[in-house]
Design a protein around this motif. Structure first.
Motif, PDB file in Angstrom:
ATOM      1  N   GLY A 289       0.830  -1.360  -0.139  1.00  0.00           N
ATOM      2  CA  GLY A 289      -0.012  -0.088   0.195  1.00  0.00           C
ATOM      3  C   GLY A 289       0.818   1.213  -0.094  1.00  0.00           C
ATOM      4  N   LYS A 290       2.071   0.978   0.074  1.00  0.00           N
ATOM      5  CA  LYS A 290       3.033   2.104  -0.127  1.00  0.00           C
ATOM      6  C   LYS A 290       2.832   3.010   0.977  1.00  0.00           C
ATOM      7  CE  LYS A 290       3.035   2.017  -5.228  1.00  0.00           C
ATOM      8  NZ  LYS A 290       2.956   3.169  -6.589  1.00  0.00           N
ATOM      9  N   GLN A 291       2.883   2.600   1.903  1.00  0.00           N
ATOM     10  CA  GLN A 291       2.913   3.557   3.447  1.00  0.00           C
ATOM     11  C   GLN A 291       4.277   3.698   3.865  1.00  0.00           C
ATOM     12  OE1 GLN A 291      -0.074   4.021   4.869  1.00  0.00           O
ATOM     13  NE2 GLN A 291      -1.171   2.840   3.282  1.00  0.00           N
ATOM     14  N   ASN A 292       4.502   4.736   4.314  1.00  0.00           N
ATOM     15  CA  ASN A 292       5.617   5.308   4.876  1.00  0.00           C
ATOM     16  C   ASN A 292       6.286   4.417   6.100  1.00  0.00           C
ATOM     17  OD1 ASN A 292       7.977   6.853   6.158  1.00  0.00           O
ATOM     18  ND2 ASN A 292       7.063   8.545   5.131  1.00  0.00           N
ATOM     19  N   LEU A 293       7.284   3.898   6.150  1.00  0.00           N
ATOM     20  CA  LEU A 293       7.901   3.275   7.240  1.00  0.00           C
ATOM     21  C   LEU A 293       8.136   3.762   8.477  1.00  0.00           C
ATOM     22  CD1 LEU A 293      10.624   1.142   5.661  1.00  0.00           C
ATOM     23  CD2 LEU A 293       8.429   0.347   6.104  1.00  0.00           C
ATOM     24  N   THR A 294       7.803   5.123   8.575  1.00  0.00           N
ATOM     25  CA  THR A 294       7.789   6.040   9.891  1.00  0.00           C
ATOM     26  C   THR A 294       6.360   6.057  10.291  1.00  0.00           C
ATOM     27  OG1 THR A 294       7.365   7.938   8.756  1.00  0.00           O
ATOM     28  CG2 THR A 294       9.821   7.350   9.183  1.00  0.00           C
ATOM     29  N   ASP A 295       5.423   5.400   9.705  1.00  0.00           N
ATOM     30  CA  ASP A 295       4.061   5.386  10.221  1.00  0.00           C
ATOM     31  C   ASP A 295       3.985   4.497  11.335  1.00  0.00           C
ATOM     32  OD1 ASP A 295       3.109   7.209   8.240  1.00  0.00           O
ATOM     33  OD2 ASP A 295       2.225   5.455   6.865  1.00  0.00           O
TER      34      ASP A 295
END
Length: 335
Positions: free
Chosen positions: A272-278
Protein backbone atom coordinates in the motif's frame (compact mmCIF):
# COMPACT_ATOMS: atom_id res chain seq x y z
CA UNK A 1 -1.64 -69.11 -5.64
CA UNK A 2 -1.99 -67.47 -2.21
CA UNK A 3 -0.87 -69.11 1.00
CA UNK A 4 -4.47 -69.20 2.29
CA UNK A 5 -5.76 -71.04 -0.78
CA UNK A 6 -3.11 -73.73 -0.22
CA UNK A 7 -4.32 -74.31 3.33
CA UNK A 8 -8.12 -74.09 3.20
CA UNK A 9 -10.56 -75.47 0.64
CA UNK A 10 -11.72 -73.07 -2.04
CA UNK A 11 -14.93 -71.29 -1.08
CA UNK A 12 -14.45 -71.54 2.67
CA UNK A 13 -13.61 -67.84 3.09
CA UNK A 14 -17.10 -67.02 4.33
CA UNK A 15 -16.79 -69.66 7.03
CA UNK A 16 -13.47 -68.19 8.18
CA UNK A 17 -15.01 -64.73 8.48
CA UNK A 18 -17.95 -66.23 10.33
CA UNK A 19 -15.56 -67.86 12.82
CA UNK A 20 -13.79 -64.56 13.41
CA UNK A 21 -17.10 -62.76 13.99
CA UNK A 22 -18.22 -65.52 16.33
CA UNK A 23 -15.07 -65.06 18.42
CA UNK A 24 -15.75 -61.34 18.69
CA UNK A 25 -19.37 -61.96 19.59
CA UNK A 26 -18.32 -64.32 22.39
CA UNK A 27 -15.86 -61.72 23.68
CA UNK A 28 -18.55 -59.02 23.65
CA UNK A 29 -20.99 -61.34 25.41
CA UNK A 30 -18.38 -62.13 28.01
CA UNK A 31 -17.69 -58.45 28.66
CA UNK A 32 -21.42 -57.80 29.08
CA UNK A 33 -21.56 -60.66 31.57
CA UNK A 34 -18.65 -59.18 33.52
CA UNK A 35 -20.29 -55.77 33.57
CA UNK A 36 -23.50 -57.34 34.87
CA UNK A 37 -21.53 -58.95 37.71
CA UNK A 38 -21.05 -55.51 39.24
CA UNK A 39 -24.79 -55.43 39.88
CA UNK A 40 -24.28 -58.38 42.22
CA UNK A 41 -23.89 -57.09 45.77
CA UNK A 42 -21.30 -59.67 46.77
CA UNK A 43 -19.15 -59.07 43.68
CA UNK A 44 -19.26 -55.27 43.97
CA UNK A 45 -18.48 -55.48 47.70
CA UNK A 46 -15.45 -57.65 46.96
CA UNK A 47 -14.33 -55.15 44.32
CA UNK A 48 -14.57 -52.27 46.78
CA UNK A 49 -12.51 -54.25 49.31
CA UNK A 50 -9.96 -54.96 46.57
CA UNK A 51 -9.69 -51.29 45.64
CA UNK A 52 -9.54 -50.26 49.29
CA UNK A 53 -6.64 -52.58 50.05
CA UNK A 54 -4.66 -51.46 47.00
CA UNK A 55 -5.27 -47.75 47.52
CA UNK A 56 -4.00 -47.99 51.10
CA UNK A 57 -1.01 -50.26 50.52
CA UNK A 58 2.26 -48.67 51.59
CA UNK A 59 4.34 -50.71 49.18
CA UNK A 60 3.57 -52.04 45.71
CA UNK A 61 1.10 -54.30 43.99
CA UNK A 62 2.89 -57.52 43.06
CA UNK A 63 0.96 -58.95 40.11
CA UNK A 64 1.49 -62.60 39.23
CA UNK A 65 0.12 -65.33 37.00
CA UNK A 66 1.28 -68.19 34.81
CA UNK A 67 0.65 -68.95 31.14
CA UNK A 68 -1.90 -66.69 29.43
CA UNK A 69 -2.90 -65.26 32.80
CA UNK A 70 0.75 -64.31 33.27
CA UNK A 71 0.72 -62.37 30.01
CA UNK A 72 -2.39 -60.52 31.14
CA UNK A 73 -0.72 -59.91 34.51
CA UNK A 74 2.22 -58.24 32.77
CA UNK A 75 -0.10 -55.91 30.91
CA UNK A 76 -2.04 -55.17 34.10
CA UNK A 77 1.25 -54.33 35.85
CA UNK A 78 2.16 -51.85 33.11
CA UNK A 79 -1.26 -50.18 33.23
CA UNK A 80 -1.24 -49.85 37.01
CA UNK A 81 2.28 -48.47 37.07
CA UNK A 82 1.62 -45.85 34.40
CA UNK A 83 -1.57 -44.64 36.09
CA UNK A 84 -0.27 -43.99 39.58
CA UNK A 85 -0.27 -47.40 41.29
CA UNK A 86 3.27 -48.76 41.80
CA UNK A 87 3.28 -52.38 40.59
CA UNK A 88 5.72 -55.16 39.74
CA UNK A 89 5.25 -58.42 37.85
CA UNK A 90 6.45 -61.57 39.61
CA UNK A 91 6.90 -64.63 37.43
CA UNK A 92 5.82 -67.73 39.38
CA UNK A 93 8.64 -69.82 37.89
CA UNK A 94 11.20 -67.39 39.30
CA UNK A 95 9.42 -66.81 42.61
CA UNK A 96 10.74 -70.00 44.20
CA UNK A 97 14.27 -69.27 42.99
CA UNK A 98 14.84 -66.06 44.90
CA UNK A 99 12.41 -63.55 43.41
CA UNK A 100 10.06 -63.89 46.39
CA UNK A 101 12.59 -61.59 48.04
CA UNK A 102 11.03 -58.69 46.15
CA UNK A 103 7.78 -59.13 48.12
CA UNK A 104 7.72 -57.22 51.43
CA UNK A 105 5.11 -57.04 54.21
CA UNK A 106 4.20 -53.56 52.90
CA UNK A 107 3.17 -55.02 49.53
CA UNK A 108 0.04 -56.77 48.32
CA UNK A 109 -0.06 -59.68 45.87
CA UNK A 110 -2.63 -59.77 43.06
CA UNK A 111 -2.82 -63.29 41.62
CA UNK A 112 -4.46 -64.18 38.29
CA UNK A 113 -5.46 -67.78 37.62
CA UNK A 114 -8.47 -68.87 35.58
CA UNK A 115 -8.48 -72.39 37.05
CA UNK A 116 -7.11 -71.39 40.43
CA UNK A 117 -5.08 -74.60 40.51
CA UNK A 118 -1.80 -73.75 38.79
CA UNK A 119 0.86 -75.51 40.85
CA UNK A 120 3.47 -72.85 40.04
CA UNK A 121 1.53 -70.40 42.22
CA UNK A 122 1.91 -72.57 45.34
CA UNK A 123 5.16 -71.02 46.67
CA UNK A 124 3.72 -67.51 46.36
CA UNK A 125 0.57 -68.49 48.26
CA UNK A 126 2.63 -70.09 51.04
CA UNK A 127 4.91 -67.05 51.25
CA UNK A 128 1.94 -64.66 51.57
CA UNK A 129 0.44 -66.74 54.37
CA UNK A 130 3.73 -67.08 56.20
CA UNK A 131 4.64 -63.40 56.19
CA UNK A 132 1.16 -61.87 56.34
CA UNK A 133 1.18 -60.37 52.85
CA UNK A 134 -2.40 -59.67 51.67
CA UNK A 135 -3.37 -61.98 48.80
CA UNK A 136 -5.90 -60.78 46.25
CA UNK A 137 -7.09 -63.11 43.52
CA UNK A 138 -8.92 -63.26 40.21
CA UNK A 139 -10.21 -66.69 39.29
CA UNK A 140 -13.24 -68.36 37.75
CA UNK A 141 -13.32 -71.29 40.21
CA UNK A 142 -14.85 -70.54 43.62
CA UNK A 143 -13.65 -73.83 45.20
CA UNK A 144 -10.09 -73.61 43.89
CA UNK A 145 -6.89 -73.39 45.90
CA UNK A 146 -6.30 -69.78 44.88
CA UNK A 147 -9.85 -68.69 45.73
CA UNK A 148 -9.79 -70.31 49.17
CA UNK A 149 -6.35 -68.90 50.00
CA UNK A 150 -7.17 -65.32 48.96
CA UNK A 151 -8.06 -62.56 51.40
CA UNK A 152 -10.22 -61.06 48.67
CA UNK A 153 -11.29 -63.10 45.65
CA UNK A 154 -12.85 -61.66 42.52
CA UNK A 155 -14.84 -64.57 41.12
CA UNK A 156 -14.92 -64.04 37.37
CA UNK A 157 -18.02 -65.19 35.47
CA UNK A 158 -18.04 -68.49 33.63
CA UNK A 159 -17.81 -67.77 29.91
CA UNK A 160 -17.51 -69.80 26.74
CA UNK A 161 -14.07 -69.73 25.16
CA UNK A 162 -13.88 -68.84 21.47
CA UNK A 163 -11.62 -71.84 20.89
CA UNK A 164 -13.74 -74.54 19.19
CA UNK A 165 -12.06 -77.14 21.40
CA UNK A 166 -12.77 -75.05 24.52
CA UNK A 167 -9.08 -75.28 25.40
CA UNK A 168 -7.23 -72.10 24.38
CA UNK A 169 -7.91 -69.21 26.80
CA UNK A 170 -9.61 -66.55 24.72
CA UNK A 171 -12.80 -65.03 26.12
CA UNK A 172 -11.59 -65.61 29.67
CA UNK A 173 -8.36 -63.68 29.12
CA UNK A 174 -10.31 -60.87 27.45
CA UNK A 175 -12.31 -60.57 30.67
CA UNK A 176 -9.15 -60.59 32.78
CA UNK A 177 -7.68 -57.82 30.66
CA UNK A 178 -10.85 -55.73 30.83
CA UNK A 179 -11.13 -56.21 34.58
CA UNK A 180 -7.53 -55.04 35.00
CA UNK A 181 -8.28 -51.88 33.05
CA UNK A 182 -11.44 -51.29 35.12
CA UNK A 183 -9.42 -51.69 38.31
CA UNK A 184 -6.73 -49.28 37.13
CA UNK A 185 -9.31 -46.66 36.13
CA UNK A 186 -11.07 -46.96 39.49
CA UNK A 187 -7.76 -46.44 41.28
CA UNK A 188 -6.99 -43.46 39.04
CA UNK A 189 -10.32 -41.91 39.96
CA UNK A 190 -9.70 -42.40 43.68
CA UNK A 191 -6.20 -40.92 43.47
CA UNK A 192 -7.34 -37.94 41.41
CA UNK A 193 -4.71 -38.91 38.85
CA UNK A 194 -4.60 -36.03 36.34
CA UNK A 195 -3.19 -35.41 32.88
CA UNK A 196 -0.24 -33.69 34.57
CA UNK A 197 0.45 -36.84 36.58
CA UNK A 198 0.16 -38.93 33.42
CA UNK A 199 2.72 -36.73 31.68
CA UNK A 200 5.22 -37.24 34.53
CA UNK A 201 5.19 -40.97 33.75
CA UNK A 202 5.11 -40.53 29.92
CA UNK A 203 7.58 -37.72 29.13
CA UNK A 204 8.72 -39.37 25.90
CA UNK A 205 6.87 -40.44 22.79
CA UNK A 206 3.62 -39.25 21.32
CA UNK A 207 1.64 -39.45 24.57
CA UNK A 208 4.13 -37.15 26.26
CA UNK A 209 4.02 -34.70 23.37
CA UNK A 210 0.25 -34.41 23.59
CA UNK A 211 0.43 -33.60 27.31
CA UNK A 212 3.23 -31.03 27.27
CA UNK A 213 2.23 -27.51 28.39
CA UNK A 214 2.57 -24.31 26.38
CA UNK A 215 5.04 -22.81 28.88
CA UNK A 216 7.46 -25.67 28.21
CA UNK A 217 7.73 -24.83 24.51
CA UNK A 218 7.15 -21.08 24.28
CA UNK A 219 9.77 -18.36 23.84
CA UNK A 220 9.95 -16.12 26.90
CA UNK A 221 11.68 -13.00 28.21
CA UNK A 222 13.74 -11.08 25.69
CA UNK A 223 13.08 -13.74 23.04
CA UNK A 224 9.47 -12.54 22.74
CA UNK A 225 9.19 -9.83 20.07
CA UNK A 226 7.23 -6.79 21.30
CA UNK A 227 6.82 -3.12 20.40
CA UNK A 228 4.51 -0.34 21.55
CA UNK A 229 1.51 0.82 19.54
CA UNK A 230 3.18 4.09 18.54
CA UNK A 231 6.38 2.38 17.32
CA UNK A 232 7.10 2.82 13.64
CA UNK A 233 6.69 0.18 10.96
CA UNK A 234 10.48 0.17 10.69
CA UNK A 235 10.91 -0.51 14.40
CA UNK A 236 8.36 -3.34 14.19
CA UNK A 237 10.17 -4.81 11.20
CA UNK A 238 13.51 -4.73 13.02
CA UNK A 239 11.96 -6.43 16.07
CA UNK A 240 10.37 -9.13 13.90
CA UNK A 241 13.68 -9.76 12.18
CA UNK A 242 15.48 -10.05 15.52
CA UNK A 243 13.11 -12.62 16.98
CA UNK A 244 12.61 -14.60 13.75
CA UNK A 245 9.08 -15.70 14.68
CA UNK A 246 7.31 -14.08 11.75
CA UNK A 247 5.57 -11.42 13.82
CA UNK A 248 5.64 -9.20 16.86
CA UNK A 249 3.30 -8.45 19.72
CA UNK A 250 1.95 -4.96 20.24
CA UNK A 251 1.73 -4.09 23.93
CA UNK A 252 0.49 -1.12 25.94
CA UNK A 253 2.50 0.72 28.57
CA UNK A 254 1.56 -1.90 31.16
CA UNK A 255 2.86 -4.79 29.03
CA UNK A 256 -0.55 -6.15 28.13
CA UNK A 257 -1.16 -7.58 24.67
CA UNK A 258 -3.33 -5.29 22.54
CA UNK A 259 -2.40 -6.34 19.02
CA UNK A 260 -0.22 -8.38 16.68
CA UNK A 261 1.79 -7.46 13.59
CA UNK A 262 2.98 -10.21 11.26
CA UNK A 263 4.97 -10.65 8.06
CA UNK A 264 1.69 -10.64 6.17
CA UNK A 265 0.67 -7.32 7.71
CA UNK A 266 4.06 -5.89 6.73
CA UNK A 267 3.69 -7.02 3.11
CA UNK A 268 0.24 -5.49 2.90
CA UNK A 269 1.52 -2.22 4.37
CA UNK A 270 4.45 -2.07 1.93
CA UNK A 271 2.18 -2.94 -1.00
CA UNK A 272 0.00 0.00 0.00
CA UNK A 273 3.08 2.22 -0.21
CA UNK A 274 2.87 3.26 3.44
CA UNK A 275 5.68 5.25 5.01
CA UNK A 276 7.91 3.15 7.28
CA UNK A 277 7.72 5.93 9.84
CA UNK A 278 3.96 5.39 10.27
CA UNK A 279 2.84 3.98 13.63
CA UNK A 280 2.51 0.20 13.60
CA UNK A 281 -0.72 0.50 15.57
CA UNK A 282 -2.51 1.55 12.35
CA UNK A 283 -1.77 -1.84 10.77
CA UNK A 284 -1.91 -4.27 13.67
CA UNK A 285 -4.53 -6.97 14.25
CA UNK A 286 -6.53 -5.82 17.24
CA UNK A 287 -7.14 -8.24 20.17
CA UNK A 288 -5.25 -11.14 18.57
CA UNK A 289 -5.76 -14.77 19.53
CA UNK A 290 -3.75 -15.77 22.61
CA UNK A 291 -3.40 -18.74 24.92
CA UNK A 292 -2.48 -19.31 28.57
CA UNK A 293 0.89 -20.81 29.55
CA UNK A 294 -0.70 -23.75 31.38
CA UNK A 295 -2.83 -24.85 28.41
CA UNK A 296 -1.86 -28.00 26.55
CA UNK A 297 0.40 -27.50 23.56
CA UNK A 298 -2.00 -29.65 21.55
CA UNK A 299 -4.70 -27.04 22.18
CA UNK A 300 -2.35 -24.33 20.87
CA UNK A 301 -1.85 -26.36 17.69
CA UNK A 302 -5.61 -26.76 17.28
CA UNK A 303 -6.09 -22.98 17.55
CA UNK A 304 -3.37 -22.37 14.97
CA UNK A 305 -5.00 -24.79 12.54
CA UNK A 306 -8.47 -23.31 13.09
CA UNK A 307 -7.27 -19.71 12.72
CA UNK A 308 -4.78 -20.48 9.93
CA UNK A 309 -1.94 -18.81 11.85
CA UNK A 310 1.59 -19.90 12.72
CA UNK A 311 2.29 -17.61 15.70
CA UNK A 312 0.41 -17.53 18.98
CA UNK A 313 1.12 -15.16 21.84
CA UNK A 314 0.96 -16.41 25.41
CA UNK A 315 -0.72 -14.26 28.05
CA UNK A 316 -1.30 -14.55 31.77
CA UNK A 317 -3.96 -12.21 33.16
CA UNK A 318 -3.60 -10.18 29.98
CA UNK A 319 0.15 -9.72 30.36
CA UNK A 320 2.35 -10.94 27.51
CA UNK A 321 4.60 -13.71 28.85
CA UNK A 322 5.57 -15.70 25.76
CA UNK A 323 5.25 -16.53 22.10
CA UNK A 324 4.71 -19.91 20.48
CA UNK A 325 5.44 -20.74 16.84
CA UNK A 326 4.01 -23.72 15.02
CA UNK A 327 7.53 -24.93 14.29
CA UNK A 328 8.10 -25.29 18.06
CA UNK A 329 5.06 -27.54 18.31
CA UNK A 330 5.96 -29.69 15.32
CA UNK A 331 9.56 -30.04 16.49
CA UNK A 332 8.29 -31.28 19.88
CA UNK A 333 6.11 -33.90 18.18
CA UNK A 334 2.79 -32.28 19.03
CA UNK A 335 0.19 -33.37 16.49
Amino acid sequence: MSTVSKIVPFGSGAHIVETACSSLALAARGLNTLEAKFSDREFSAAFLRLVGIIINVRGRVIVTGIGKSGIVARKMTATLTSTGTPALFLHPADAGHGDLGMVTPDDVVLMLSHSGESTELGPIIHYCKRFGVPLLAMTAQAQSTVAEAADVCMLMPAVREACPNMLAPTTSTTLQMAFGDALAMSLMEMRGFSADDFYKFHPNGRLGAQLVKVRELMSAGSDVPRVCEDSSLLDATIEMTRARLGGTAIVDQGGQLIGAFTDGDLRRAVTGKQNLTDAVGRFMTVTPQSIGPDELASEALRIMHDRNITLLFVCEDGDLVGALHMHDLLHAGVA
